[in-house]
Enzyme design. Structure first.
Site, PDB file in Angstrom:
ATOM      1  N   LYS A  35     -58.501 -10.437  -7.436  1.00 46.42           N
ATOM      2  CA  LYS A  35     -57.815  -9.277  -6.850  1.00 46.42           C
ATOM      3  C   LYS A  35     -56.906  -9.737  -5.704  1.00 46.42           C
ATOM      4  O   LYS A  35     -57.070 -10.844  -5.176  1.00 46.42           O
ATOM      5  CB  LYS A  35     -58.851  -8.264  -6.341  1.00 46.42           C
ATOM      6  CG  LYS A  35     -59.792  -8.816  -5.279  1.00 46.42           C
ATOM      7  CD  LYS A  35     -60.970  -7.867  -5.024  1.00 46.42           C
ATOM      8  CE  LYS A  35     -61.927  -8.446  -4.010  1.00 46.42           C
ATOM      9  NZ  LYS A  35     -63.196  -7.684  -3.929  1.00 46.42           N
ATOM     10  N   ARG A 133     -70.100   2.980  -1.491  1.00 41.79           N
ATOM     11  CA  ARG A 133     -68.656   2.984  -1.732  1.00 41.79           C
ATOM     12  C   ARG A 133     -68.372   3.751  -3.014  1.00 41.79           C
ATOM     13  O   ARG A 133     -68.050   4.914  -2.968  1.00 41.79           O
ATOM     14  CB  ARG A 133     -68.222   1.504  -1.819  1.00 41.79           C
ATOM     15  CG  ARG A 133     -66.787   1.244  -1.585  1.00 41.79           C
ATOM     16  CD  ARG A 133     -66.518  -0.222  -1.274  1.00 41.79           C
ATOM     17  NE  ARG A 133     -66.879  -1.153  -2.338  1.00 41.79           N
ATOM     18  CZ  ARG A 133     -66.598  -2.457  -2.309  1.00 41.79           C
ATOM     19  NH1 ARG A 133     -65.963  -2.970  -1.269  1.00 41.79           N
ATOM     20  NH2 ARG A 133     -66.936  -3.253  -3.300  1.00 41.79           N
ATOM     21  N   HIS A 161     -73.181  -3.794  -6.137  1.00 42.15           N
ATOM     22  CA  HIS A 161     -72.577  -4.690  -5.145  1.00 42.15           C
ATOM     23  C   HIS A 161     -73.419  -4.660  -3.870  1.00 42.15           C
ATOM     24  O   HIS A 161     -73.825  -3.601  -3.418  1.00 42.15           O
ATOM     25  CB  HIS A 161     -71.140  -4.215  -4.860  1.00 42.15           C
ATOM     26  CG  HIS A 161     -70.318  -5.203  -4.083  1.00 42.15           C
ATOM     27  ND1 HIS A 161     -70.087  -6.474  -4.513  1.00 42.15           N
ATOM     28  CD2 HIS A 161     -69.673  -5.080  -2.896  1.00 42.15           C
ATOM     29  CE1 HIS A 161     -69.315  -7.115  -3.623  1.00 42.15           C
ATOM     30  NE2 HIS A 161     -69.052  -6.283  -2.642  1.00 42.15           N
ATOM     31  N   ARG A 217     -69.930 -12.526  -9.907  1.00 38.75           N
ATOM     32  CA  ARG A 217     -68.533 -12.218  -9.549  1.00 38.75           C
ATOM     33  C   ARG A 217     -68.145 -13.037  -8.317  1.00 38.75           C
ATOM     34  O   ARG A 217     -68.551 -12.713  -7.206  1.00 38.75           O
ATOM     35  CB  ARG A 217     -68.400 -10.724  -9.226  1.00 38.75           C
ATOM     36  CG  ARG A 217     -68.842  -9.785 -10.337  1.00 38.75           C
ATOM     37  CD  ARG A 217     -68.527  -8.327  -9.974  1.00 38.75           C
ATOM     38  NE  ARG A 217     -69.126  -7.904  -8.720  1.00 38.75           N
ATOM     39  CZ  ARG A 217     -70.330  -7.364  -8.595  1.00 38.75           C
ATOM     40  NH1 ARG A 217     -71.076  -7.144  -9.652  1.00 38.75           N
ATOM     41  NH2 ARG A 217     -70.791  -7.027  -7.396  1.00 38.75           N
ATOM     42  N   TYR A 261     -41.820 -12.324  24.448  1.00 41.15           N
ATOM     43  CA  TYR A 261     -41.817 -10.918  24.869  1.00 41.15           C
ATOM     44  C   TYR A 261     -42.889 -10.636  25.909  1.00 41.15           C
ATOM     45  O   TYR A 261     -44.007 -11.145  25.815  1.00 41.15           O
ATOM     46  CB  TYR A 261     -42.092 -10.010  23.670  1.00 41.15           C
ATOM     47  CG  TYR A 261     -40.990  -9.970  22.647  1.00 41.15           C
ATOM     48  CD1 TYR A 261     -39.730  -9.447  22.966  1.00 41.15           C
ATOM     49  CD2 TYR A 261     -41.206 -10.436  21.358  1.00 41.15           C
ATOM     50  CE1 TYR A 261     -38.719  -9.393  22.022  1.00 41.15           C
ATOM     51  CE2 TYR A 261     -40.201 -10.381  20.400  1.00 41.15           C
ATOM     52  CZ  TYR A 261     -38.957  -9.860  20.738  1.00 41.15           C
ATOM     53  OH  TYR A 261     -37.976  -9.807  19.803  1.00 41.15           O
ATOM     54  N   CYS A 308     -44.100 -13.499  17.736  1.00 43.94           N
ATOM     55  CA  CYS A 308     -43.030 -12.579  17.368  1.00 43.94           C
ATOM     56  C   CYS A 308     -43.083 -12.308  15.861  1.00 43.94           C
ATOM     57  O   CYS A 308     -43.929 -12.847  15.162  1.00 43.94           O
ATOM     58  CB  CYS A 308     -41.671 -13.171  17.731  1.00 43.94           C
ATOM     59  SG  CYS A 308     -41.571 -13.765  19.438  1.00 43.94           S
ATOM     60  N   ASP A 310     -41.092 -13.343  13.591  1.00 39.39           N
ATOM     61  CA  ASP A 310     -40.723 -14.511  12.783  1.00 39.39           C
ATOM     62  C   ASP A 310     -40.921 -15.850  13.472  1.00 39.39           C
ATOM     63  O   ASP A 310     -40.614 -16.886  12.885  1.00 39.39           O
ATOM     64  CB  ASP A 310     -39.240 -14.415  12.383  1.00 39.39           C
ATOM     65  CG  ASP A 310     -38.839 -12.994  12.066  1.00 39.39           C
ATOM     66  OD1 ASP A 310     -39.353 -12.461  11.078  1.00 39.39           O
ATOM     67  OD2 ASP A 310     -38.054 -12.402  12.835  1.00 39.39           O
TER      68      ASP A 310
HETATM   69  C1  PLP Z   1     -64.300  -8.553  -3.940  1.00 44.59           C
HETATM   70  C2  PLP Z   1     -65.522  -8.320  -4.734  1.00 44.59           C
HETATM   71  C3  PLP Z   1     -66.301  -9.399  -5.177  1.00 44.59           C
HETATM   72  C4  PLP Z   1     -66.076 -10.827  -4.745  1.00 44.59           C
HETATM   73  O1  PLP Z   1     -66.648 -11.037  -3.487  1.00 44.59           O
HETATM   74  P1  PLP Z   1     -66.618 -12.459  -2.772  1.00 44.59           P
HETATM   75  O2  PLP Z   1     -67.403 -12.248  -1.543  1.00 44.59           O
HETATM   76  O3  PLP Z   1     -65.182 -12.768  -2.499  1.00 44.59           O
HETATM   77  O4  PLP Z   1     -67.217 -13.441  -3.710  1.00 44.59           O
HETATM   78  C5  PLP Z   1     -67.358  -9.114  -6.031  1.00 44.59           C
HETATM   79  N1  PLP Z   1     -67.630  -7.853  -6.403  1.00 44.59           N
HETATM   80  C6  PLP Z   1     -66.926  -6.794  -5.975  1.00 44.59           C
HETATM   81  C7  PLP Z   1     -67.289  -5.422  -6.429  1.00 44.59           C
HETATM   82  C8  PLP Z   1     -65.854  -6.983  -5.112  1.00 44.59           C
HETATM   83  O5  PLP Z   1     -65.165  -5.930  -4.668  1.00 44.59           O
END
Ligand code: PLP
Length: 373
Positions: A35, A133, A161, A217, A261, A308, A310
């Site tokens: 992602k 979530r 998760h 994941r 600045y 800044c 840039d």
């Molecule tokens: C982003 C995400 C992950 C990956 O998590 P990491 O900590 O980067 O390994 C796994 N599962 C879900 C649902 C996520 O949103």
């Protein structure tokens, strides 16, 4: 370097090595999470490299991201681990992209699309076991069973998760795991057996083997960064990305003169100032004004004055011989020292994820692959 003296080097060999190393920590299939343009590393080159390593299924947050990967690699399986909208059902079915389902209405829309297109839609069910979530809750089993009765759907996976898998204290993660298993067993008893279960993220693969199931994941660990400073990151992963720039100007200012600045830096002694053509529009966060560091000639120099849009200025008084076009390392190794996204995150009260995702599109990614001729 495409003209701009600021660039991010993405080492694809390091990515491969991280993938193989992580595979030694689990027997489960690894679903790389790509992602946000592979956490800023560039989704297409990252996916291409990991397909060659054997990865078959990739996770993204948005349908748009899934479509980009499918356009480049039509054969690969892509799952949207975040929410999709009901009006995106046709696209999901047509392109065989796996959505995350956590509402009955969403499944109904998907089923209708699948029936209309004469296809079977694959989906994974999300369970909210404490992240708060998205996801069906423990009490929603009946609703999941109604999804199982809808036509032209295949519930291929079920997942959850963790909120705290990156902490030393895993008691809440264990509670979440227990809840996940309970829901899975209840569904099974009611006649719904789901072939793929997944729960672990990078933190989970390292310190929570009970959570690996059929699939893990992995995001941040593939990119060689640790999920949090609480877990021992020393498992041999190396950061895939380095961020560099070339000095654009060097001068000495007198005691009492100021930089940038708001004149927040005033020289207490004659100061050699190096200007670096990187700023907050590149993802060099302004919060690092007067406190962040960069490496030059293998040594640390401090950012002086406000960053800044840039440009950023460094105090290089104690580093002899700094001149225009010298390479500055914002992230990565120089000599015996290394700046990591985790360290930079610590300076501004955030995590490595936000640092690498924050390196803007304006910074060209340069791909390094030592195995290619
Ligand atoms: C982003 C995400 C992950 C990956 O998590 P990491 O900590 O980067 O390994 C796994 N599962 C879900 C649902 C996520 O949103």
């Amino acid at each position: 370097m495409g003209g701009r003296p600021v660039w991010a080097e993405v080492n694809l060999q390091t990515l491969r090595e991280n993938f193989y190393k992580l595979q030694t920590y689990t027997k489960s299939e690894i679903m790389p999470i790509v992602k946000a343009d592979a956490y800023g590393h560039g989704a297409i080159p990252v996916v291409k490299t990991l397909i060659a390593c054997g990865a078959q299924c990739f996770g993204v947050a948005l349908l748009q991201e899934a479509l980009e990967i499918k356009a480049a690699f039509p054969e690969v399986t892509v799952m949207v681990i975040g929410a999709t909208e009901r009006n995106e059902s046709d696209t999901l079915v047509e392109r065989d992209i796996i959505p995350t389902v956590f509402q009955l209405a969403q499944a109904q829309a998907l089923s209708e699309s699948a029936v209309r297109l004469n296809r079977t839609a694959r989906l994974h069910i999300k369970i909210d076991t404490g992240m708060g979530r998205i996801g069906f809750r423990e009490t929603d089993v009946a609703e999941i069973l109604r999804i199982a009765d809808l036509p032209n759907l295949f519930i291929e996976g079920i997942f959850t998760h963790f909120a705290t898998a990156d902490q030393r204290d895993l008691s809440f993660a264990r509670k979440q795991l227990k809840c996940f298993k309970t829901v899975y067993e209840e569904l099974k008893r009611a006649g719904l057996t789901i072939p793929i279960r997944h729960a672990a993220n990078s933190a989970g693969i390292i310190q929570f083997p009970e959570s690996h199931f059929e699939l893990v994941r992995l995001g941040i660990s593939l990119y060689g960064l640790t999920p949090s400073s609480q877990i021992d990151g020393n498992i041999g992963l190396e950061p895939v990305m380095a961020w560099k720039a070339k000095v654009s100007h060097v001068k000495t200012i007198n005691t009492g003169e100021t930089v940038s600045y708001g004149r927040t830096f005033q020289a207490a002694y004659p100061t050699v100032v190096a200007t670096v053509p990187v700023g907050y529009a590149d993802g060099m966060r302004r919060a690092l004004s007067n406190q962040g560091e960069m490496l030059i000639h293998g040594r640390r120099s401090t950012i002086i004055g406000r960053i800044c849009m840039d440009q950023t200025m460094l105090d290089v008084t104690k580093i002899p011989g700094v001149k225009v076009e010298d390479v500055v390392t914002i992230l990565g190794k120089d000599g015996n020292d290394q700046l990591t996204a985790t360290e930079m995150g610590d300076w501004m009260g955030t995590i490595s994820y936000e640092v690498v995702c924050g390196i803007s599109k304006r910074v060209p990614r340069v791909y390094i692959d030592p195995t290619e001729p």
